[in-house]
Design an enzyme around this catalytic site. Structure first.
Site, PDB file in Angstrom:
ATOM      1  N   GLU A  33      38.239  18.339  17.346  1.00 39.98           N
ATOM      2  CA  GLU A  33      39.331  19.560  17.568  1.00 39.98           C
ATOM      3  C   GLU A  33      40.735  19.514  16.785  1.00 39.98           C
ATOM      4  OE1 GLU A  33      41.259  22.780  18.655  1.00 39.98           O
ATOM      5  OE2 GLU A  33      39.209  22.424  19.584  1.00 39.98           O
ATOM      6  N   ARG A 104      40.122  32.314  31.514  1.00 41.66           N
ATOM      7  CA  ARG A 104      39.459  31.379  30.386  1.00 41.66           C
ATOM      8  C   ARG A 104      40.042  29.972  30.640  1.00 41.66           C
ATOM      9  NH1 ARG A 104      37.256  32.180  25.215  1.00 41.66           N
ATOM     10  NH2 ARG A 104      37.643  34.477  25.590  1.00 41.66           N
ATOM     11  N   TYR A 217      40.250  43.281  36.074  1.00 42.21           N
ATOM     12  CA  TYR A 217      39.521  42.505  37.146  1.00 42.21           C
ATOM     13  C   TYR A 217      40.296  41.334  37.624  1.00 42.21           C
ATOM     14  CZ  TYR A 217      38.201  39.906  32.910  1.00 42.21           C
ATOM     15  OH  TYR A 217      37.831  39.150  31.702  1.00 42.21           O
TER      16      TYR A 217
END
Length: 397
Positions: A33, A104, A217
């Site tokens: 990463e 997320r 939502y």
């Protein structure tokens, strides 16, 4: 680390799902990463039954239930007056796997916790893939960062490094993503700040207008509301996000329904993303594979970006395990080729359906009248049948 061992570029949702899926099959991996930490940016996402089944198979159902919201369905409304055009209730009989609404960062944390608990997954952070060489034995990857000369070896490289994928470029596809002419404004609103929505069943609400739309939502166990507003933009800016000026969006929402304006006014701040599109890549080349946005970025008009990456990861891990068991290390190229063949038609269809939705969502008068009539005629059953091919998907295993 013990062989077999794969290298994965990118510690986002797709990369972590791939690492976990491989680890559960006894295949080790090193996740690379380039960011120095694992904090996931972004707002909310929808995990529909097709990808939810992959996560459930990885024993993630309980942690997902703790942080997510099960959607009762979709409501499509008109931009100006908020009047309902069509509703598509969730069909628990047809889709026992729930439509999950998540932030997320919550999904990323669930996957990160699971991968950190696996002894055959290693992480390298703060470094990115600079170059890759492959031969009959495997791949050698050169990393950027403080230790510029560091090299890693593995049986293959999986590029899960997003829209601006370095691995995709190294595999020979250097065509740049194309700006769509739209940008997404995203925010998270405390549910307590939107009392006018208190009586509604938790689900997805979509507002359609000329050259614009909005979707909202609940997420985070119902404590927050994810709101996204799409609008046209004159110029693109690279990078994941930038801060948006509230006054600009207030002007954009001036003719929206009062309920939508009220929700947007409760936003504590906005992050803006320029939307880019890109044709599907060749998802495998020798011992290099691509998944998620690195292979096939999906515009946010079908809510399938994360889901498609999760599907990719599940299929790729299964085929690698099968070929490694039958052929050993020599079977990696064949496994990746089988993965590319298995995914090509579906990812292309999802991409194109999302583009079509974008064009339909943003129709102006008088074409919007025809769109609304078609949606009303379809009704709940017709809407469910229309997307059966998408949500009914299961891996071939």
């Amino acid at each position: 680390m013990t062989a077999p061992h794969l290298l994965i570029a990118g510690a986002g949702i797709g990369g972590l799902t791939a690492a976990l899926s491989l680890a559960r099959r006894g295949i080790a991996s090193t996740v690379i990463e380039k960011r120095t930490g694992f904090g996931e940016t972004g707002a909310g996402l929808q995990i529909t039954p097709n990808s939810g089944r992959v996560l459930d198979a990885l024993d993630r159902a309980l942690p997902l239930k703790r942080v997510g919201v099960s959607s009762h369905g979709l409501t499509v409304r008109r931009w100006r007056d908020g009047r309902s055009i069509v509703e598509m209730p969730a069909d628990a009989a047809r889709q026992p796997t729930p439509f999950r609404l998540l932030s997320r960062i919550d999904l990323h944390t669930i996957l990160l916790d699971a991968t950190r608990a696996m002894p055959n997954i290693r992480f390298i952070v703060g470094r990115g893939v600079e170059d890759v060489r492959q031969d009959e034995a495997g791949v050698t990857v050169a990393l950027t960062g403080q230790n510029g000369g560091e090299r890693l070896q593995g049986l293959g490289l999986i590029g899960a490094d997003g829209l601006w994928s370095r691995v995709r470029s190294l595999a020979g596809d250097e065509a740049a993503p194309a700006f769509t002419g739209y940008e997404a404004w995203r925010t998270m609103i405390p549910t307590a700040s939107a009392p006018h929505l208190a009586g509604e069943k938790p689900g997805v609400t979509l507002h359609l207008g000329p050259r614009r739309h909005a979707v909202h939502y609940p997420v985070s166990s119902g404590r927050q509301i994810n709101l996204v507003v799409l609008r046209q933009a004159q110029e693109a800016r690279e990078g994941w996000s930038r801060e948006g000026r509230r006054v600009a969006l207030r002007e954009h929402l001036a003719e929206a329904a009062p309920a939508l304006r009220q929700l947007a006014d409760a936003a504590p701040g906005w992050q803006v993303w320029s939307l880019f599109d890109r044709k599907p890549a060749a998802m495998a080349k020798g011992r290099i594979a691509l998944l998620g946005d690195a292979a096939h970025p999906v515009l946010p008009f079908l809510a399938q970006g994360a889901s498609l990456a999760i599907e990719d990861a599940g299929v790729l891990a299964r085929l690698l395990a099968e070929h490694l068991a039958q052929e050993g290390a020599a079977g990696v190229p064949a496994a990746l080729a089988a993965y590319a063949a298995a995914r090509a038609q579906r990812v292309a269809r999802v991409q194109e359906t999302s583009r079509e939705n974008g064009r339909t969502f943003h129709l102006g008068w008088p074409w919007s009248i025809g769109r609304d009539l078609v949606l009303k005629r379809l009704g709940p059953d017709g809407m469910s049948s229309r997307y059966g091919w998408l949500y009914d998907w299961r891996d071939a295993a």
